[in-house]
Motif scaffolding. Structure first.
Motif, PDB file in Angstrom:
ATOM      1  N   ARG B 150       0.828  -1.207   0.000  1.00  0.00           N
ATOM      2  CA  ARG B 150       0.000   0.000   0.000  1.00  0.00           C
ATOM      3  C   ARG B 150       0.862   1.257   0.000  1.00  0.00           C
ATOM      4  N   GLY B 151       1.941   1.230   0.809  1.00  0.00           N
ATOM      5  CA  GLY B 151       2.794   2.411   0.909  1.00  0.00           C
ATOM      6  C   GLY B 151       3.370   2.786  -0.439  1.00  0.00           C
ATOM      7  N   GLY B 152       3.856   1.793  -1.149  1.00  0.00           N
ATOM      8  CA  GLY B 152       4.451   2.025  -2.462  1.00  0.00           C
ATOM      9  C   GLY B 152       3.428   2.555  -3.443  1.00  0.00           C
ATOM     10  N   LEU B 153       2.239   1.970  -3.413  1.00  0.00           N
ATOM     11  CA  LEU B 153       1.171   2.406  -4.328  1.00  0.00           C
ATOM     12  C   LEU B 153       0.826   3.861  -4.078  1.00  0.00           C
ATOM     13  N   ALA B 160      -5.383   8.566  -4.097  1.00  0.00           N
ATOM     14  CA  ALA B 160      -6.727   8.280  -4.628  1.00  0.00           C
ATOM     15  C   ALA B 160      -6.898   6.803  -4.971  1.00  0.00           C
ATOM     16  N   LEU B 161      -5.835   6.182  -5.471  1.00  0.00           N
ATOM     17  CA  LEU B 161      -5.944   4.795  -5.902  1.00  0.00           C
ATOM     18  C   LEU B 161      -6.210   3.872  -4.717  1.00  0.00           C
ATOM     19  N   VAL B 162      -5.439   4.025  -3.684  1.00  0.00           N
ATOM     20  CA  VAL B 162      -5.615   3.171  -2.509  1.00  0.00           C
ATOM     21  C   VAL B 162      -6.982   3.423  -1.868  1.00  0.00           C
ATOM     22  N   GLU B 163      -7.373   4.686  -1.873  1.00  0.00           N
ATOM     23  CA  GLU B 163      -8.665   5.030  -1.287  1.00  0.00           C
ATOM     24  C   GLU B 163      -9.795   4.350  -2.053  1.00  0.00           C
ATOM     25  N   ALA B 164      -9.724   4.399  -3.389  1.00  0.00           N
ATOM     26  CA  ALA B 164     -10.775   3.772  -4.204  1.00  0.00           C
ATOM     27  C   ALA B 164     -10.799   2.266  -3.977  1.00  0.00           C
ATOM     28  N   LEU B 165      -9.616   1.674  -3.863  1.00  0.00           N
ATOM     29  CA  LEU B 165      -9.561   0.230  -3.602  1.00  0.00           C
ATOM     30  C   LEU B 165     -10.226  -0.097  -2.265  1.00  0.00           C
ATOM     31  N   ASP B 166      -9.893   0.717  -1.236  1.00  0.00           N
ATOM     32  CA  ASP B 166     -10.486   0.491   0.082  1.00  0.00           C
ATOM     33  C   ASP B 166     -12.000   0.641   0.037  1.00  0.00           C
ATOM     34  N   GLN B 167     -12.445   1.651  -0.720  1.00  0.00           N
ATOM     35  CA  GLN B 167     -13.902   1.859  -0.809  1.00  0.00           C
ATOM     36  C   GLN B 167     -14.574   0.695  -1.518  1.00  0.00           C
TER      37      GLN B 167
END
Lengths: 255, 453
Positions: B150-153, B160-167
């Motif tokens: 996640r940190g690297g992403l 935004a990308l990690v947030e969308a994945l989490d959502q």
């Protein structure tokens, strides 16, 4: 060796009761699956399967001319229908119905609906739409010209429903085949009687004419003993002509 | 939480995506107030409404049945909004990857993570611009993406990308702006092809009626009058022929789509289109509070009455309101004016006239001729299908001197009557109601006026 009748009755006993009830043997009166509405005459009820006009099946009443005896024959049943909260819908009556006279029969203004139609196709369409709605009421349809197919469609739409549907047709239709479950020929007789013949029913052939006493209900209160039997008191010799028209009832009018 | 994603095609036929989304959102508002627009789809959250609509399976069946008419191309159900949207996009097959996990408009109970992991990563909006880079990283599916640190992403592609994945996976809940219900209803539909037949408009109007139904349910109202307008195509700019409209009124507040479209069909059957139609507009003129039918096991008198009213309305739509009538009593001794026929759709008077007392004890026929019929006379006796026997009478009916009507030429004519009514017997025609009256220039004449049928 057992007779065929015995065989069939014993087989009938083997069937589950619900199935046995829906088997109808041609030599006795059928028991209709839907409700019936009493006609008001015990003598007529005894000849109708189930003891009255059937709901959820087409009934045809033939008469020599339109607007002759409809309300006298059906009035009691319609009173019953409206007392139970049903509406009476008239499709294409030959003349405008007159409410004060119908009120004497027990019909209420708010339960009476008149659908005016022009063509035979319209009458059939309207009747079919009403029947399809399947409401607990009565539909009286004057269908002077209707072939067997539309009537058959009507009968199949009615089947299993709650509507009391009566088709009023001319006597000439007697020779035509009809899909109606019950068919009657009604005529007027002397001294406020109706003469009714059951032409078709789910039961043995009925070859007598029933004579039913029927005084129009708005006349019930005003007829005297003499005018109840007009044929006995009023038979005018053919040659006799009165210069002045006078009341044929010698008694004063009772109010 | 149970989300339903309804995907529209983009571009969306002739109409703009925004108007298609607006119509779809109106329809969706009948199921839940939590409806939102996201990219090319409309999302609704229905967990709280499941019981009202008979469970998730029933609701899914209903959505599947109605939504194609509104232009929806794919439907998917999932516990998160972005998850549902991803599944719906995957089902549509635009991402070039056949999917057998969770779409098809059915509610699937497989864990969401399993279903999402198998999807290509392009189903999320944020990943679409990054497709090349991610593909070079060796990612094909959402599962591959999620396996990366996640940190690297976050450092490489932003938060935004990690947030969308989490959502999408339900680890974080997004904030939505819900669609609000408009106060008035006006929906517009640009037809795919020019329509030249009025009856064909019925099919086109179905989409508008579906939206109307959603709006009505959401407002807890029933429609009593609405207008269908149509505009002719722009190729024929003849003045005064830009289009026409049809106003439909119902006796009772109504939201049953089948009934409304039947009424529309009856009215449109009589319409002759002046030119091919390009656009349909449906506007609501008036609404009333709607009381939904009681769900009762036993047959209900009120339900019967509604069924009868609906069928009478349909009859009136085809035959004309003046031909489906009920009687009203009037206080008048003259039989012609003793009753009046009013359309069934007219409101009933709360207190009926107490005219019953007047006619009691007097003979009243059951059929009344529209006009008295002059009878021939032989030897002072009236004739109607043979000689009549006078049985009861006379009953005098006199009145109407106050009743004057305008006739052609501006003159007033009196409707006064002075008649002696008799009950007469005929051998063939049964019991009749006849009267004798004076006529101008003659001594007296007999008329047939009713039948005791």
């Amino acid at each position: 060796m057992t007779s065929p009748a015995l065989v069939s009755s014993s087989r009938l006993a083997d069937l589950p009761p619900a199935v046995a009830a829906s088997v109808w043997r041609g030599d006795d009166l059928a028991v209709p699956t839907g409700a019936v509405v009493s006609s008001g005459w015990a003598a007529l009820d005894a000849e109708l399967p189930g003891g009255g006009w059937p709901c959820g099946s087409l009934t045809e009443v033939l008469s020599p001319q339109p607007s002759l005896l409809e309300w006298r024959l059906l009035g009691q049943a319609l009173r019953q229908v409206t007392a139970d909260g049903g509406n009476v819908v008239l499709v294409g009556p030959p003349k405008p119905p007159f409410l004060p006279g119908l009120q004497a029969l027990g019909l209420q203004a708010r339960q009476l609906i008149w659908v005016q139609t022009e063509t035979p196709a319209q009458r059939l369409w309207v009747t079919e739409q009403l029947v399809q709605a399947d409401t607990a009421g009565a539909v009286l349809a004057w269908l002077p010209q209707a072939r067997a197919e539309p009537l058959r469609r009507l009968q199949s739409r009615l089947q299993g429903g709650r509507t009391l549907c009566i088709a009023l047709r001319p006597e000439g239709a007697r020779s035509e085949s009809s899909p109606a479950g019950l068919r009657l020929l009604a005529q007027t007789g002397p001294d406020w009687t109706l003469r009714v013949q059951v032409l078709k029913r789910r039961g043995p052939l009925h070859d007598q004419t029933l004579v039913l006493p029927s005084v129009p209900s708005s006349l019930e209160a005003v007829l005297s003993r003499r005018t109840r039997l007009p044929s006995r008191c009023l038979a005018l010799p053919d040659g006799a002509r009165h210069a002045v028209v006078r009341p044929v009832s010698a008694e004063p009018l009772r109010h | 939480m149970l989300w339903c994603a309804l995907c529209l095609p983009n571009p969306c036929g002739t109409e703009s995506l925004a108007s298609a989304q607006h119509g779809l959102a109106l329809w969706a508002l009948q199921f839940t107030p939590r409806v939102t627009r996201l990219d090319e789809a409309v999302l609704m959250e229905v967990q709280a409404s499941l019981r009202l609509f008979g469970g998730a399976v029933e609701l899914a069946a209903r959505v599947r049945a109605d939504s194609p008419a509104l232009g929806v191309v794919s439907v998917a159900w999932a516990p998160t909004a972005l998850g549902a949207l991803a599944l719906a996009r995957a089902e549509r097959g635009e991402v070039g990857h056949a999917c057998d996990c969770g779409g098809g408009g059915e509610v699937d109970t497989t864990p969401l993570a399993e279903r999402l992991d198998a999807l290509p990563f392009t189903v999320l909006t944020v990943t679409a611009p990054l497709a090349d880079t991610l593909a070079q990283l060796g990612c094909r599916t959402l599962g591959d993406l999620r396996a990366l640190p996640r940190g690297g992403l976050t450092r490489r592609f932003g938060p935004a990308l990690v947030e969308a994945l989490d959502q999408a996976y339900g680890l974080r809940s997004p904030a939505f702006s819900w669609v609000t219900l408009p106060q008035t209803f006006c929906a517009r539909l640009d037809l795919m092809a020019r329509v030249e037949n009025a009856m064909a408009l019925v099919f086109a109007a179905k989409r508008l009626l579906l939206q109307l139904q959603g709006w009505l349910v959401a407002r807890n109202a029933g429609v009593t009058a609405f207008t269908l307008r149509w505009q002719h195509d722009g190729l024929r700019p003849q003045p005064g022929e830009e289009g026409d409209a049809l106003v439909i009124r119902t006796a009772q507040p109504m939201r049953d789509m089948a009934h409304l479209s039947r009424l529309l069909a009856e009215q449109l059957a009589r319409v002759q289109l002046a030119a091919p139609v390009e656009t349909l507009i449906l506007e609501v003129d008036s609404v009333c509070d709607y009381r939904p039918p009681t769900a009762s096991l036993l047959p209900d008198a009120a339900e019967d009455r509604d069924a009868l009213n609906r069928v009478l309305e349909r009859l009136a739509a085809r035959l004309g309101a003046q031909r489906v009538v009920r009687p009203v009593l009037r206080e008048d001794a003259r039989p012609e004016w003793a009753q009046q026929w009013v359309p069934v759709s007219a409101p009933m008077r709360a207190r009926p006239v107490s005219a019953t007392v007047r006619s009691e004890g007097l003979p009243q026929p059951t059929f009344l001729l529209p006009e008295p019929l002059r009878l021939a006379v032989r030897g002072n006796r009236p004739l109607y299908q043979g000689e009549l026997q006078l049985l009861l009478g006379p009953h005098r009916v006199e009145g109407g001197w106050w009743h004057r009507v305008e006739v052609a030429g501006g003159a007033a004519e009196s409707r006064q009557v002075a008649r002696d009514y008799w009950v007469a017997l005929s051998a063939h025609a049964g019991a009749l109601w006849v009267f004798q009256t004076r006529v101008a220039g003659e001594d007296a004449a007999w008329f047939l006026h009713g039948v005791f049928a």
